[in-house]
Design an enzyme around this catalytic site. Structure first.
Site, short mmCIF file in Angstrom:
data_model
loop_
_atom_site.label_atom_id
_atom_site.label_comp_id
_atom_site.label_asym_id
_atom_site.label_seq_id
_atom_site.Cartn_x
_atom_site.Cartn_y
_atom_site.Cartn_z
N LYS A 31 -4.73 2.72 -9.47
CA LYS A 31 -5.83 3.53 -8.92
C LYS A 31 -6.54 4.36 -9.98
O LYS A 31 -7.64 4.85 -9.76
CB LYS A 31 -5.33 4.41 -7.78
CG LYS A 31 -5.11 3.59 -6.50
CD LYS A 31 -5.04 4.46 -5.28
CE LYS A 31 -4.98 3.65 -4.01
NZ LYS A 31 -3.69 2.92 -3.88
N SER A 70 1.60 -3.34 -8.43
CA SER A 70 0.52 -2.37 -8.37
C SER A 70 0.89 -0.93 -8.71
O SER A 70 0.02 -0.14 -9.07
CB SER A 70 -0.13 -2.42 -6.98
OG SER A 70 0.85 -2.36 -5.96
C1 PLP Z 1 -3.42 1.96 -3.02
C2 PLP Z 1 -2.37 0.98 -3.35
C3 PLP Z 1 -2.42 -0.36 -2.90
C4 PLP Z 1 -3.50 -0.88 -1.98
O1 PLP Z 1 -4.79 -0.72 -2.50
P1 PLP Z 1 -6.06 -0.72 -1.53
O2 PLP Z 1 -7.23 -0.63 -2.43
O3 PLP Z 1 -5.93 0.46 -0.61
O4 PLP Z 1 -6.01 -1.99 -0.75
C5 PLP Z 1 -1.42 -1.23 -3.32
N1 PLP Z 1 -0.41 -0.82 -4.11
C6 PLP Z 1 -0.32 0.46 -4.55
C7 PLP Z 1 0.82 0.83 -5.42
C8 PLP Z 1 -1.29 1.40 -4.20
O5 PLP Z 1 -1.19 2.66 -4.62
#
Ligand code: PLP
Length: 333
Positions: A57, A314
């Site tokens: 993010k 992520s």
């Molecule tokens: C926010 C997030 C997601 C999902 O992202 P979106 O843009 O809301 O679909 C996936 N994995 C992690 C670790 C996140 O922080």
């Protein structure tokens, strides 16, 4: 040619890439020996858990704040930026703003544990504690925007946010130009939408697979209904995938619909097993949301044999107690 309504284009992705260069880590794409052998495929992991804020993010937040600085000048942002998130988005806004010299206030309810508050403060932001719910924290964000001239940095529903997250897609295709498939966790859709826009713009044959929680999956229900719907939030090992998409969603629902090829839901047990497998086989401690790609291959028997596949790891926002919960849930195999 008409501009797509969601506003995320190859041009906006390349602009995002130029803006975040030097501010955000270009993360490695590593081949997993264990998963490649297990699925008879070339399985790669995109390590967004290695971002300094702990998750991807940082890309979207950095892109948006820099774009606003370029467009409106430093004076316009002198009141600062704000959001209400206990999780990866709050951390990302705190760090991005601090690195760019912009003040930030992250609004959190009084129920948020002190350790999370201190972690966000350590990234350089002011934390404002308000009320006893996330809604009350959002109320304070609205007030800061309306009355004090601060700028909201939303978690996903903005072309600048989705384009920032989409820089992952540009990097994936640079590192693996023959990529057959990318499997992405999906909540608000900034991550999948951005990556998908890059993939469909450069190599449309690459399959874009989304993975949502099995309960409380607002994007799943909204795609089915054809418009944004609210769902009840459910506790999950993949807590970063919870939450709604906004009833006034203006970007990511249309974007995800455009770029996603297929979509699966994963159970808590599958998420738990995937977290434990990544820990045991890759020595990688990641949060549930970061393990859903592996969970989907496993639970749905996705046929990836002979293919080059990328999983988006992520983020790493996971407490040790949660790992214990995952291990207990994963055990009976
Ligand atoms: C926010 C997030 C997601 C999902 O992202 P979106 O843009 O809301 O679909 C996936 N994995 C992690 C670790 C996140 O922080």
């Amino acid at each position: 040619m008409t501009q797509p309504t969601h506003g995320v284009t190859l041009a906006s992705l390349y602009q995002a890439r130029a803006r975040i260069a030097g501010q955000v880590t270009r993360t490695p794409l590593i081949r997993s020996q264990a998963l490649s052998r297990r699925f008879d495929a070339e399985v790669f992991l995109k390590l967004e858990n290695c971002q300094p804020s702990g998750a991807f993010k940082l890309r979207g937040a950095t892109n948006m704040i820099r774009a606003l600085l370029e467009r409106d000048g430093a004076e316009a942002l002198s009141r600062g930026v704000t959001t209400a998130s206990t999780g990866n988005h709050g951390r990302a806004v705190a760090l991005a703003a601090s690195k760019l010299g912009v003040p930030a206030i992250i609004c959190l309810s009084n129920l948020v544990p002190d350790n999370k508050v201190r972690a966000i403060e350590a990234l350089g932001a002011e934390v404002r504690r308000v009320g006893r719910s996330q809604d009350e924290a959002f109320g304070e964000v609205a007030r800061l925007v309306d009355e004090e001239g601060m700028t909201l940095i939303p978690p996903f529903d903005d072309p600048l946010i989705a384009s920032g997250q989409g820089t992952i897609g540009l990097e994936l295709l640079e590192d693996q130009p023959d990529l057959d498939r990318v499997i992405v966790g999906l909540s608000g859709g900034g991550l999948l939408g951005g990556i998908g826009a890059a993939i469909k713009g450069i190599r449309p044959a690459t399959r874009v697979t989304g993975v949502s929680l099995s309960q409380g999956a607002a994007m799943w229900e909204s795609l089915k209904a054809g418009h944004p719907v609210d769902v009840e939030e459910v506790e999950s090992l993949g807590d970063s995938l919870g939450g709604g998409i906004g009833l006034d969603n203006r970007c990511t629902l249309a974007l995800v619909r455009d770029v996603m090829d297929d979509h699966y839901q994963v159970s808590e047990v599958a998420i738990a097993r995937a977290m434990v497998d990544l820990l045991a086989d890759e020595k990688m401690l990641v949060e549930g949301a970061a393990a859903v790609g592996l969970a989907a291959i496993d639970e749905h028997g996705l046929d990836v044999r002979g293919q080059t596949v990328a999983l988006i790891v992520s983020g790493n926002g996971v407490a040790l107690e949660t790992v214990d919960r995952a291990r207990a849930l994963a055990k009976p195999r």
